[in-house]
Design a protein around this motif. Structure first.
Motif, PDB file in Angstrom:
ATOM      1  N   SER A 285       0.990  -1.359   0.018  1.00 47.43           N
ATOM      2  CA  SER A 285       0.014  -0.147   0.060  1.00 47.43           C
ATOM      3  C   SER A 285       0.937   1.349  -0.080  1.00 47.43           C
ATOM      4  CB  SER A 285      -0.843   0.004   1.293  1.00 47.43           C
ATOM      5  OG  SER A 285       0.017   0.173   2.574  1.00 47.43           O
ATOM      6  N   GLN A 286       1.995   1.205  -0.279  1.00 42.13           N
ATOM      7  CA  GLN A 286       3.095   2.269  -0.217  1.00 42.13           C
ATOM      8  C   GLN A 286       3.257   2.794   0.665  1.00 42.13           C
ATOM      9  OE1 GLN A 286       2.030   4.989  -3.492  1.00 42.13           O
ATOM     10  NE2 GLN A 286       1.832   3.120  -4.869  1.00 42.13           N
ATOM     11  N   GLY A 287       2.871   2.054   2.157  1.00 34.03           N
ATOM     12  CA  GLY A 287       2.840   2.611   3.546  1.00 34.03           C
ATOM     13  C   GLY A 287       1.650   3.480   3.905  1.00 34.03           C
ATOM     14  N   ARG A 288       0.444   3.046   3.298  1.00 32.62           N
ATOM     15  CA  ARG A 288      -0.693   3.984   3.238  1.00 32.62           C
ATOM     16  C   ARG A 288      -1.735   3.168   4.179  1.00 32.62           C
ATOM     17  NH1 ARG A 288      -2.492   6.656  -1.981  1.00 32.62           N
ATOM     18  NH2 ARG A 288      -3.980   7.471  -0.390  1.00 32.62           N
ATOM     19  N   ALA A 289      -1.520   1.801   4.067  1.00 34.57           N
ATOM     20  CA  ALA A 289      -2.569   1.046   4.983  1.00 34.57           C
ATOM     21  C   ALA A 289      -2.172   0.768   6.320  1.00 34.57           C
ATOM     22  CB  ALA A 289      -2.829  -0.561   4.208  1.00 34.57           C
ATOM     23  N   SER A 290      -3.062   0.360   7.238  1.00 38.48           N
ATOM     24  CA  SER A 290      -2.621   0.098   8.726  1.00 38.48           C
ATOM     25  C   SER A 290      -3.511  -1.188   9.039  1.00 38.48           C
ATOM     26  CB  SER A 290      -2.812   1.288   9.756  1.00 38.48           C
ATOM     27  OG  SER A 290      -4.208   1.379   9.592  1.00 38.48           O
ATOM     28  N   PHE A 291      -3.068  -1.797  10.122  1.00 37.02           N
ATOM     29  CA  PHE A 291      -3.808  -2.624  10.710  1.00 37.02           C
ATOM     30  C   PHE A 291      -3.640  -2.842  12.244  1.00 37.02           C
ATOM     31  CE2 PHE A 291      -0.005  -4.989  10.516  1.00 37.02           C
ATOM     32  CZ  PHE A 291      -0.239  -5.954  11.330  1.00 37.02           C
ATOM     33  N   SER A 292      -4.742  -3.437  13.004  1.00 36.43           N
ATOM     34  CA  SER A 292      -4.497  -3.720  14.261  1.00 36.43           C
ATOM     35  C   SER A 292      -5.250  -5.244  14.513  1.00 36.43           C
ATOM     36  CB  SER A 292      -5.208  -2.733  15.203  1.00 36.43           C
ATOM     37  OG  SER A 292      -6.781  -2.707  14.956  1.00 36.43           O
ATOM     38  N   MET A 293      -4.609  -5.835  15.489  1.00 32.63           N
ATOM     39  CA  MET A 293      -5.405  -7.012  15.846  1.00 32.63           C
ATOM     40  C   MET A 293      -5.354  -7.492  17.319  1.00 32.63           C
ATOM     41  SD  MET A 293      -2.255  -9.580  14.495  1.00 32.63           S
ATOM     42  CE  MET A 293      -0.513  -9.908  15.078  1.00 32.63           C
ATOM     43  N   GLU A 294      -6.131  -8.523  17.572  1.00 27.28           N
ATOM     44  CA  GLU A 294      -6.162  -9.028  18.860  1.00 27.28           C
ATOM     45  C   GLU A 294      -6.539 -10.414  18.981  1.00 27.28           C
ATOM     46  OE1 GLU A 294      -9.604  -7.863  21.399  1.00 27.28           O
ATOM     47  OE2 GLU A 294      -9.994  -6.605  19.664  1.00 27.28           O
ATOM     48  N   PRO A 295      -6.110 -10.972  19.840  1.00 28.40           N
ATOM     49  CA  PRO A 295      -6.621 -12.636  19.999  1.00 28.40           C
ATOM     50  C   PRO A 295      -7.957 -12.863  20.107  1.00 28.40           C
ATOM     51  CG  PRO A 295      -4.688 -12.348  21.542  1.00 28.40           C
ATOM     52  CD  PRO A 295      -5.232 -10.926  21.336  1.00 28.40           C
ATOM     53  N   LEU A 296      -8.472 -13.666  19.357  1.00 27.27           N
ATOM     54  CA  LEU A 296      -9.900 -13.930  19.351  1.00 27.27           C
ATOM     55  C   LEU A 296     -10.728 -15.162  19.947  1.00 27.27           C
ATOM     56  CD1 LEU A 296     -12.954 -12.928  18.315  1.00 27.27           C
ATOM     57  CD2 LEU A 296     -12.420 -14.051  16.169  1.00 27.27           C
ATOM     58  N   LYS A 297      -9.868 -16.211  19.371  1.00 24.33           N
ATOM     59  CA  LYS A 297     -10.334 -17.638  19.983  1.00 24.33           C
ATOM     60  C   LYS A 297      -9.152 -18.736  19.491  1.00 24.33           C
ATOM     61  CE  LYS A 297     -12.735 -18.255  15.726  1.00 24.33           C
ATOM     62  NZ  LYS A 297     -14.045 -18.500  14.983  1.00 24.33           N
ATOM     63  N   TYR A 298      -9.223 -19.740  19.962  1.00 25.30           N
ATOM     64  CA  TYR A 298      -8.605 -21.219  19.397  1.00 25.30           C
ATOM     65  C   TYR A 298      -9.439 -21.619  18.667  1.00 25.30           C
ATOM     66  CZ  TYR A 298      -3.993 -20.283  22.139  1.00 25.30           C
ATOM     67  OH  TYR A 298      -3.075 -19.903  22.661  1.00 25.30           O
ATOM     68  N   ALA A 299      -9.067 -22.273  17.570  1.00 26.58           N
ATOM     69  CA  ALA A 299      -9.763 -22.863  16.698  1.00 26.58           C
ATOM     70  C   ALA A 299      -9.046 -24.197  16.127  1.00 26.58           C
ATOM     71  CB  ALA A 299     -10.391 -22.062  15.456  1.00 26.58           C
ATOM     72  N   PRO A 300      -9.615 -25.251  15.459  1.00 24.46           N
ATOM     73  CA  PRO A 300      -8.724 -26.455  15.340  1.00 24.46           C
ATOM     74  C   PRO A 300      -7.794 -26.052  14.345  1.00 24.46           C
ATOM     75  CG  PRO A 300     -11.308 -27.036  15.380  1.00 24.46           C
ATOM     76  CD  PRO A 300     -11.073 -25.543  15.709  1.00 24.46           C
ATOM     77  N   ALA A 301      -6.530 -26.608  14.100  1.00 17.60           N
ATOM     78  CA  ALA A 301      -5.538 -26.240  13.162  1.00 17.60           C
ATOM     79  C   ALA A 301      -5.600 -27.407  12.224  1.00 17.60           C
ATOM     80  CB  ALA A 301      -4.116 -26.336  13.871  1.00 17.60           C
ATOM     81  N   PRO A 302      -5.108 -27.293  10.955  1.00 11.52           N
ATOM     82  CA  PRO A 302      -5.422 -28.186   9.981  1.00 11.52           C
ATOM     83  C   PRO A 302      -4.551 -29.480  10.326  1.00 11.52           C
ATOM     84  CG  PRO A 302      -4.660 -26.035   9.053  1.00 11.52           C
ATOM     85  CD  PRO A 302      -4.595 -25.800  10.397  1.00 11.52           C
ATOM     86  N   PRO A 303      -4.837 -30.391   9.974  1.00 10.73           N
ATOM     87  CA  PRO A 303      -4.299 -31.526  10.507  1.00 10.73           C
ATOM     88  C   PRO A 303      -2.993 -31.816   9.914  1.00 10.73           C
ATOM     89  CG  PRO A 303      -6.397 -32.147   9.108  1.00 10.73           C
ATOM     90  CD  PRO A 303      -6.283 -30.735   9.004  1.00 10.73           C
ATOM     91  N   SER A 304      -2.605 -31.008   8.903  1.00  9.01           N
ATOM     92  CA  SER A 304      -1.301 -31.136   8.370  1.00  9.01           C
ATOM     93  C   SER A 304      -0.257 -30.446   9.262  1.00  9.01           C
ATOM     94  CB  SER A 304      -1.227 -30.362   7.207  1.00  9.01           C
ATOM     95  OG  SER A 304      -1.540 -28.924   7.060  1.00  9.01           O
ATOM     96  N   VAL A 305      -0.630 -29.872  10.328  1.00 10.18           N
ATOM     97  CA  VAL A 305       0.352 -29.133  11.296  1.00 10.18           C
ATOM     98  C   VAL A 305       0.608 -30.138  12.234  1.00 10.18           C
ATOM     99  CG1 VAL A 305       0.448 -27.177  12.968  1.00 10.18           C
ATOM    100  CG2 VAL A 305      -0.634 -26.745  10.821  1.00 10.18           C
ATOM    101  N   LEU A 306      -0.350 -30.844  12.788  1.00  7.87           N
ATOM    102  CA  LEU A 306      -0.087 -32.014  13.773  1.00  7.87           C
ATOM    103  C   LEU A 306       0.751 -33.088  13.041  1.00  7.87           C
ATOM    104  CD1 LEU A 306      -0.565 -33.088  16.561  1.00  7.87           C
ATOM    105  CD2 LEU A 306      -2.862 -33.984  15.653  1.00  7.87           C
ATOM    106  N   LYS A 307       0.450 -33.402  11.878  1.00 14.36           N
ATOM    107  CA  LYS A 307       1.145 -34.287  11.237  1.00 14.36           C
ATOM    108  C   LYS A 307       2.712 -34.183  10.998  1.00 14.36           C
ATOM    109  CE  LYS A 307      -2.451 -36.569   8.531  1.00 14.36           C
ATOM    110  NZ  LYS A 307      -3.122 -36.633   7.112  1.00 14.36           N
ATOM    111  N   GLU A 308       2.885 -32.785  10.991  1.00  8.38           N
ATOM    112  CA  GLU A 308       4.547 -32.470  10.550  1.00  8.38           C
ATOM    113  C   GLU A 308       5.034 -32.323  12.027  1.00  8.38           C
ATOM    114  OE1 GLU A 308       6.537 -28.102   9.399  1.00  8.38           O
ATOM    115  OE2 GLU A 308       4.616 -28.477   8.530  1.00  8.38           O
ATOM    116  N   MET A 309       4.351 -32.048  13.075  1.00  7.66           N
ATOM    117  CA  MET A 309       4.716 -32.015  14.372  1.00  7.66           C
ATOM    118  C   MET A 309       5.363 -33.536  14.827  1.00  7.66           C
ATOM    119  SD  MET A 309       2.591 -29.024  16.398  1.00  7.66           S
ATOM    120  CE  MET A 309       2.810 -27.468  15.906  1.00  7.66           C
ATOM    121  N   ILE A 310       4.556 -34.157  14.667  1.00 10.23           N
ATOM    122  CA  ILE A 310       4.810 -35.654  15.275  1.00 10.23           C
ATOM    123  C   ILE A 310       5.620 -36.640  14.206  1.00 10.23           C
ATOM    124  CG2 ILE A 310       3.029 -35.703  16.768  1.00 10.23           C
ATOM    125  CD1 ILE A 310       1.201 -37.326  14.818  1.00 10.23           C
ATOM    126  N   GLY A 311       5.654 -36.128  13.009  1.00  9.48           N
ATOM    127  CA  GLY A 311       6.715 -36.700  11.993  1.00  9.48           C
ATOM    128  C   GLY A 311       5.934 -37.751  11.384  1.00  9.48           C
TER     129      GLY A 311
END
Length: 699
Positions: free
Chosen positions: A673-699
């Motif tokens: 945005s050529q430095g003209r856009a901005s954002f703010s964020m805050e924690p909302l909730k915990y939700a199920p992660a994609p199964p691939s994330v868990l598979k990668e962790m446990i090999g």
């Protein structure tokens, strides 16, 4: 000399980042005579942003307490951060405050963090007044911001002022002053005296109709609060000023209305009326209900620990107070404490209701941000706030109370951490120093967690965001002279179960003095409640000796801290003790601990685990020309755009996104945005992660 309790005001200045909280606080301190010249955020010279990191970044990181006096009132002000990474500072401040001034920017209106701090104030039933700031900026709009307060916050603002002009153009500032709708006068502030002098004039003809329209809205809102006043209003179309102010105060204390003011703190316009309103409309400690708690100790003549207790705001009640902040200092840790009842005196010992230990109150201090002055009377009365030196084991949320009249107040709850990184000392010689430093930082900041990993020699530190961890890392280096190696931040996942599982363990082992035996059956199941983990027992009182029940429950509480199958903390689960069997002469504490630990571990390993990831609520603000690129980028990050609306010529998008996809996003949105856009964020909730994330962790 302490002010009388009814003339004390404990208030917070809360808002979204960059709405002007700290500048407003500076002006208040200047007009109240606390500082001789107001500082500036951009110059890093403000009284409340005294930390080096705050001055450098131009943001508030730590809540700062400061006391001033105005027209007979003693006002304890806490200037709080607006950045979501430091939302815990707002949380713990609102827990002990009686009222709040909510600052809004007239350019941006109600922003994401504005909603967050408003919800936090709702949570603690904190009465508040509104100040629409930055009325002199390009794009400022009093009407739009006022309507957004009603619509987005579901609030009931009542305008007691309207602006004389608003915004600015290339030829100059259009905003000149404010119109007082109560007295129907115009106020023009003298910039040469930094707003100390102001002129009261009759309302100019061009604004008279608009002022009368807004005054009628105010009168109608107030008249509906009282039948007699409503009848009088129908007859005369007016309300006597005394009745008007009385009803406004009563409605503000109940949270039914929010008196609303406007001005420009930077240009010294409209701050004194806000100070007047703090005394006029916000509560004294006497206006708040007695503080509620429980008795942490069993009574001598029957009765159980946990019986309800309450303390009225009076010096005649037994003393009790809540520690809401701890600041490390070369003189010793400084505990900020809100005294709810009695008198807090130096040189006395109080009970820490959480630990059951006695804490020494060696010194009492009035706190002025980073400067401190000794309290002359050596005592702090009920309703006031002060700094205390002496307590050794107290942490944020602890209750300090009279030893003979114990009470445990509700502690302060903080959000779950969402991001972590590994740190290790530059040399093995600094390992102990790192441990001590992390303990000190954890005491000060309840949203900072540090867990050592014996296998790797690293320590995993967790916090609320990248900026939070960066600030803490810089503090280690500058304040504690400790060099550390840091590793790439990572997401703090959680583990839960998707189906119930039960496990029975019969512990039956020969021992030196005979056999050891205990039989226990546990169930682990999905659960959603106020706390992440629930532990309950279905046993009847006659099933097991109370001493063994306590050992069993304590073992479970300690065991769940070990996390799930992958090692992340457990969340949204419940452990239930279904059965327990002991044998006379064969069951002791060791047998109970061994059986329960094995059953707990078995439940976790047999369960169908599910990985949860933190989802962030974002507000992205961009000029229309960059909207397409930014939406495409958000889509590539698995983010969902839930809603979009226009704020002037800017598009405001409401977005939900996995935190794992947002590392480095601030750099990306600037480049798109050529430095003209901005954002703010805050924690909302915990939700199920994609199964691939868990598979990668446990090999």
């Amino acid at each position: 000399m302490s002010a009388s309790i009814d003339h004390i005001r404990n208030i917070g200045i809360i808002a979204h980042i960059d709405a002007g909280k700290t500048t407003t606080t500076e002006r208040i301190l200047y007009y109240a005579g606390v500082v001789h010249r107001p500082g500036g955020v951009d110059e890093g010279t403000t009284a409340t942003d005294f930390d080096e990191e705050e001055a450098k970044r131009g943001i508030t990181i730590y809540s700062a307490a400061i006391t001033c006096h105005w027209k007979g009132y003693s006002i304890n002000i806490i200037d709080t951060p607006g950045h979501v990474d430091f939302t815990a500072e707002v949380e713990r401040s609102l827990r002990v405050l009686d009222g709040a001034v909510v600052v809004f920017s007239a350019m941006e209106g109600v922003e994401a963090q504005s909603e967050t701090v408003w919800r936090q104030a709702d949570k603690y039933n904190v009465p508040r007044i509104c100040f629409i700031n930055k009325m002199d900026r390009i794009g400022a709009s009093f009407n739009r911001t006022f309507e957004e307060i009603k619509r987005r916050l579901r609030a009931n603002p009542v305008a007691l002022q309207i602006p004389i002009g608003e915004g600015s153009t290339s030829t100059g500032v259009s905003f000149e002053g404010v119109i007082d709708l109560v007295k129907m006068k115009s106020l023009y502030y003298d910039k040469g005296s930094m707003g100390s002098s102001f002129e009261v004039r009759e309302i100019a003809d061009e604004y008279l109709e608009q002022a009368q329209e807004w005054r009628n809205k105010m009168l109608e809102a107030v008249a509906e609060l009282d039948e007699k006043v409503l009848e009088q209003y129908y007859e005369t179309e007016d309300i006597p000023e005394a009745d008007l102010l009385r009803l406004l105060r009563e409605a503000t204390l109940r949270g039914d209305l929010q008196p609303t003011f406007c001005g420009s703190s930077l240009n010294f316009i409209g701050v004194q009326p806000v100070l007047d309103a703090v005394g006029e409309f916000l509560p004294s400690p006497l206006d708040r209900p007695p503080v509620e708690g429980i008795n942490p100790q069993p009574k001598k003549r029957g009765g159980d620990a946990g019986e309800p207790e309450s303390r009225a705001t009076s010096v005649d009640e037994p003393v009790c107070g809540l520690v809401f902040k701890i600041q490390t200092d070369k003189h010793g840790d400084l505990c900020f404490i809100r005294v709810y009842s009695g008198q807090l005196k130096s040189g006395t010992r109080l009970l820490n209701a959480r630990t059951g230990k006695k804490e020494l109150i060696s010194q009492l201090w009035r706190v002025h941000a980073d400067a401190r002055e000794k309290v002359e009377t050596d005592s702090i009365d009920a309703g006031d706030i002060a700094g205390v030196i002496g307590p050794k084991d107290a942490v944020t949320g602890d209750t300090l109370c009279d030893i003979k009249h114990p009470i445990l107040l509700e502690s302060i709850s903080f959000p779950e951490t969402v991001i972590s990184m590994a740190v290790e000392p530059e040399s093995s010689a600094d390992r102990k120093k790192l441990e001590e430093t992390l303990v000190k930082l954890s005491r000060q900041d309840p949203t900072f967690k540090a867990i050592p990993n014996e296998e790797t020699g690293q320590t995993i530190v967790s916090g609320m965001g990248e900026l939070h961890l960066e600030v803490l890392r810089n503090r280690m280096q500058k304040e504690f002279n400790l060099s550390v190696r840091v590793h790439k931040p990572r997401v703090s996942y959680r583990e839960t179960v998707s189906a119930a599982v039960e496990k029975r363990v019969e512990f039956n082992r020969p021992a030196a003095n005979g056999n050891l035996y205990f039989n226990v059956k546990l169930r682990l199941e999905p659960f959603k409640g106020e706390s992440p983990i629930s532990i309950i027992s279905k046993l009847k009182p006659e099933d097991l000796d109370p001493g063994l029940v306590k050992v069993m429950m304590d073992t479970l509480r300690m065991g769940v801290d070990g996390g799930g199958q992958v090692g992340f903390p457990l969340m949204n689960v419940q452990f239930t003790v279904l059965e327990a069997h002991a044998r006379e002469g064969e069951t002791n504490e060791a047998a109970v601990e061994a059986a329960v630990s094995e059953a707990l571990h078995g439940c976790i390993m047999d369960a169908k685990m599910q990985l949860l990831e933190p989802i962030m609520k974002m507000e992205v603000v961009t000029p229309d020309e960059f909207r397409g690129n930014i939406q495409a980028d958000l889509s590539s990050r698995n983010a969902s755009v839930l809603n979009s609306e226009w704020r002037g010529d800017l598009c405001v998008m409401e977005v939900e996104s996995p935190l794992s996809q947002l590392f480095g996003y601030s750099t990306q949105i600037r480049s798109l945005s050529q430095g003209r856009a901005s954002f703010s964020m805050e924690p909302l909730k915990y939700a199920p992660a994609p199964p691939s994330v868990l598979k990668e962790m446990i090999g």
